[in-house]
Design a protein around this motif. Structure first.
Motif, PDB file in Angstrom:
ATOM      1  N   ASP A  87      -4.238   0.823 -13.325  1.00  0.00           N
ATOM      2  CA  ASP A  87      -4.403   0.272 -11.982  1.00  0.00           C
ATOM      3  C   ASP A  87      -4.923  -0.975 -11.982  1.00  0.00           C
ATOM      4  OD1 ASP A  87      -4.045   2.781 -10.631  1.00  0.00           O
ATOM      5  OD2 ASP A  87      -6.191   3.173 -10.779  1.00  0.00           O
ATOM      6  N   ILE A  90      -1.716  -3.273 -12.807  1.00  0.00           N
ATOM      7  CA  ILE A  90      -0.833  -3.203 -11.686  1.00  0.00           C
ATOM      8  C   ILE A  90      -1.233  -4.215 -10.440  1.00  0.00           C
ATOM      9  CG2 ILE A  90       0.029  -1.858  -9.846  1.00  0.00           C
ATOM     10  CD1 ILE A  90       0.310   0.242 -11.870  1.00  0.00           C
ATOM     11  N   LEU A  93      -1.697  -7.845 -11.925  1.00  0.00           N
ATOM     12  CA  LEU A  93      -0.122  -8.593 -12.054  1.00  0.00           C
ATOM     13  C   LEU A  93       0.728  -8.682 -10.728  1.00  0.00           C
ATOM     14  CD1 LEU A  93       0.320  -7.170 -15.757  1.00  0.00           C
ATOM     15  CD2 LEU A  93      -0.239  -9.629 -14.934  1.00  0.00           C
ATOM     16  N   ASP A  94       0.415  -7.705  -9.800  1.00  0.00           N
ATOM     17  CA  ASP A  94       1.338  -7.490  -8.755  1.00  0.00           C
ATOM     18  C   ASP A  94       0.591  -8.179  -7.673  1.00  0.00           C
ATOM     19  OD1 ASP A  94       3.605  -6.551  -7.519  1.00  0.00           O
ATOM     20  OD2 ASP A  94       3.574  -4.584  -7.995  1.00  0.00           O
ATOM     21  N   GLY A  95      -0.254  -9.030  -7.825  1.00  0.00           N
ATOM     22  CA  GLY A  95      -0.624  -9.917  -6.738  1.00  0.00           C
ATOM     23  C   GLY A  95      -2.035 -10.064  -6.416  1.00  0.00           C
ATOM     24  N   ASN A  98      -3.619 -13.076  -8.264  1.00  0.00           N
ATOM     25  CA  ASN A  98      -3.315 -14.492  -7.368  1.00  0.00           C
ATOM     26  C   ASN A  98      -4.164 -14.314  -6.161  1.00  0.00           C
ATOM     27  OD1 ASN A  98      -1.284 -16.698  -6.737  1.00  0.00           O
ATOM     28  ND2 ASN A  98      -0.901 -15.420  -5.036  1.00  0.00           N
ATOM     29  N   GLN A 105      -2.914 -18.258 -14.041  1.00  0.00           N
ATOM     30  CA  GLN A 105      -1.852 -17.323 -14.231  1.00  0.00           C
ATOM     31  C   GLN A 105      -1.836 -16.715 -15.843  1.00  0.00           C
ATOM     32  OE1 GLN A 105       1.699 -16.261 -12.999  1.00  0.00           O
ATOM     33  NE2 GLN A 105       0.967 -14.986 -14.755  1.00  0.00           N
ATOM     34  N   GLU A 134       1.619  -0.901 -19.806  1.00  0.00           N
ATOM     35  CA  GLU A 134       1.753  -1.256 -18.238  1.00  0.00           C
ATOM     36  C   GLU A 134       2.063  -2.767 -18.010  1.00  0.00           C
ATOM     37  OE1 GLU A 134       3.161  -0.318 -14.702  1.00  0.00           O
ATOM     38  OE2 GLU A 134       1.897   1.362 -15.632  1.00  0.00           O
ATOM     39  N   TYR A 138       5.639  -4.830 -16.783  1.00  0.00           N
ATOM     40  CA  TYR A 138       5.326  -6.097 -15.557  1.00  0.00           C
ATOM     41  C   TYR A 138       6.160  -7.390 -16.325  1.00  0.00           C
ATOM     42  CZ  TYR A 138       3.472  -3.976 -11.587  1.00  0.00           C
ATOM     43  OH  TYR A 138       3.217  -3.175 -10.440  1.00  0.00           O
ATOM     44  N   LEU A 180       7.866 -12.503 -15.666  1.00  0.00           N
ATOM     45  CA  LEU A 180       6.524 -11.578 -14.946  1.00  0.00           C
ATOM     46  C   LEU A 180       6.942 -10.937 -13.667  1.00  0.00           C
ATOM     47  CD1 LEU A 180       3.450 -11.020 -15.015  1.00  0.00           C
ATOM     48  CD2 LEU A 180       3.150 -13.010 -13.811  1.00  0.00           C
ATOM     49  N   CYS A 181       6.905  -9.678 -13.607  1.00  0.00           N
ATOM     50  CA  CYS A 181       7.236  -8.881 -12.635  1.00  0.00           C
ATOM     51  C   CYS A 181       8.596  -8.842 -12.470  1.00  0.00           C
ATOM     52  CB  CYS A 181       6.648  -9.550 -11.209  1.00  0.00           C
ATOM     53  SG  CYS A 181       4.946  -9.231 -10.883  1.00  0.00           S
ATOM     54  N   ARG A 182       9.376  -8.942 -13.518  1.00  0.00           N
ATOM     55  CA  ARG A 182      10.765  -8.662 -13.691  1.00  0.00           C
ATOM     56  C   ARG A 182      11.862  -9.409 -12.678  1.00  0.00           C
ATOM     57  NH1 ARG A 182      11.322  -6.583 -18.692  1.00  0.00           N
ATOM     58  NH2 ARG A 182       9.594  -5.658 -19.247  1.00  0.00           N
TER      59      ARG A 182
END
Length: 325
Positions: A87, A90, A93-95, A98, A105, A134, A138, A180-182
């Motif tokens: 968790d 995720i 790295l998924d927002g 930021n 970064q 995980e 990402y 990052l984030c593919r």
């Protein structure tokens, strides 16, 4: 600090674990900027468990900066998430990172230092390794680190080896992760498996370059295990072989619907000798560095066995030869 490389840190023992405090202090002393997204509590052995559809709170643990006597000018931010190690990655790295720190970064993920080994099949159970894996999914380079004793006394050697490895790896990765984030998925990248077709022929130099590319893109992660009697050296390894014997203890139920009560925890461990195995390395007092694929076998972004065989080649320091790739 515009050109600074930040390390995103997590673990599975929780943000208040002594080992995490020691590692944060050592990273800070080494002058490495860091931001932690760690579990609020102990989430050991939860593998890649997630909280799906459940709100999870993020806590700013800024009070730890003063409590741990950290140099804030180096760059340090500490957050605790009411979730699992996966968790934390995720969310960060998924927002999430930021959202709370838009100017930061991370260049590298560091998960650990775990209290206890993550060797052989532990790689399936470990929350420490689950978080690093995980992160790789990402698209960011990641290291998992463990101290192979359950006694925190002497953990200093695990901290020392971990910081040394970070210092070795950090200059090798780009400031901004390449994938990052593919946003870019290249199924024909040279480091990606050609399965079910035969693996291509590679020179040693080509293999080293492809392994480095795999690490930078998150297809390869590093797993460090440091024994309490560490002799200061490293060995490049593969997963070894160990068996947890008499892993279940039980007692009779006390009535009602409880039939029996079971406790999982091995009475003893059998290690079998494997050439270049991680278990064998730590048994000799050597820190084990394993280069492990992030994606499962047969996944389109997996690495083929021939390329992973090259990952066992080490340099004169015992580190993977592909660090020079």
């Amino acid at each position: 600090m515009m050109d600074t490389k930040w390390v995103l840190m997590t673990n599975d023992d929780g943000i208040d674990a002594p080992g995490f405090e020691m590692l944060v202090k050592a990273m800070n002393k080494a002058g490495i900027p860091l931001v932690a997204f760690a579990p609020s509590g102990n989430k050991s052995a939860c593998s890649m468990q997630l909280n799906l559809g459940k709100p999870i709170d993020l806590h700013n643990r800024r009070e730890l900066i003063q409590q741990w006597d950290l140099d804030e000018s180096i760059g340090v931010h500490l957050f605790a998430l009411d979730g699992t190690p996966c968790d934390t990655m995720i969310v960060a790295l998924d927002g999430g990172l930021n959202h709370v720190l838009p100017d930061i970064q991370p260049s590298l993920v560091l998960s650990g230092v775990n209290l206890g080994p993550n060797l052989s099949q532990d790689s399936y159970h470990s929350g420490t390794m689950g978080a690093a894996r995980e992160a790789g999914l990402y698209g960011i380079p990641a290291i998992a680190s463990s101290y192979t004793s359950f006694d925190p006394e002497g953990m200093k050697v695990g901290i020392e080896a971990t910081v040394e490895l970070v210092q070795r790896v950090l200059p090798l990765v780009p400031k901004t992760p390449e994938n990052l984030c593919r946003p870019h998925i290249d199924l024909h990248a040279e480091h990606v498996s050609s399965w079910p077709n035969p693996a291509p022929e590679r020179s040693a130099t080509e293999a080293e370059q492809q392994l480095m590319s795999a690490f930078k893109n998150g297809e390869l992660m590093l797993n460090l295990n440091v024994p309490p009697e560490w002799n200061g050296s490293y060995q490049t390894t593969r997963l070894g072989m160990r068996w947890y014997r008499n892993a279940v203890q039980f007692s009779e139920g006390k009535g009602g619907s409880v039939e029996s009560t079971f406790t999982i925890g091995a009475a003893y461990i059998d290690n079998e000798t494997v050439e270049s195995g991680d278990c064998d390395s730590v048994a000799l007092g050597i820190a084990s560095i394993s280069s492990l694929p992030t994606w499962p076998q047969t996944h389109p972004l997996a690495l083929d066995d021939a390329l992973l065989a090259h990952a066992l080649q080490s340099d004169e320091t015992g580190h993977p030869m592909w660090f020079k790739g």
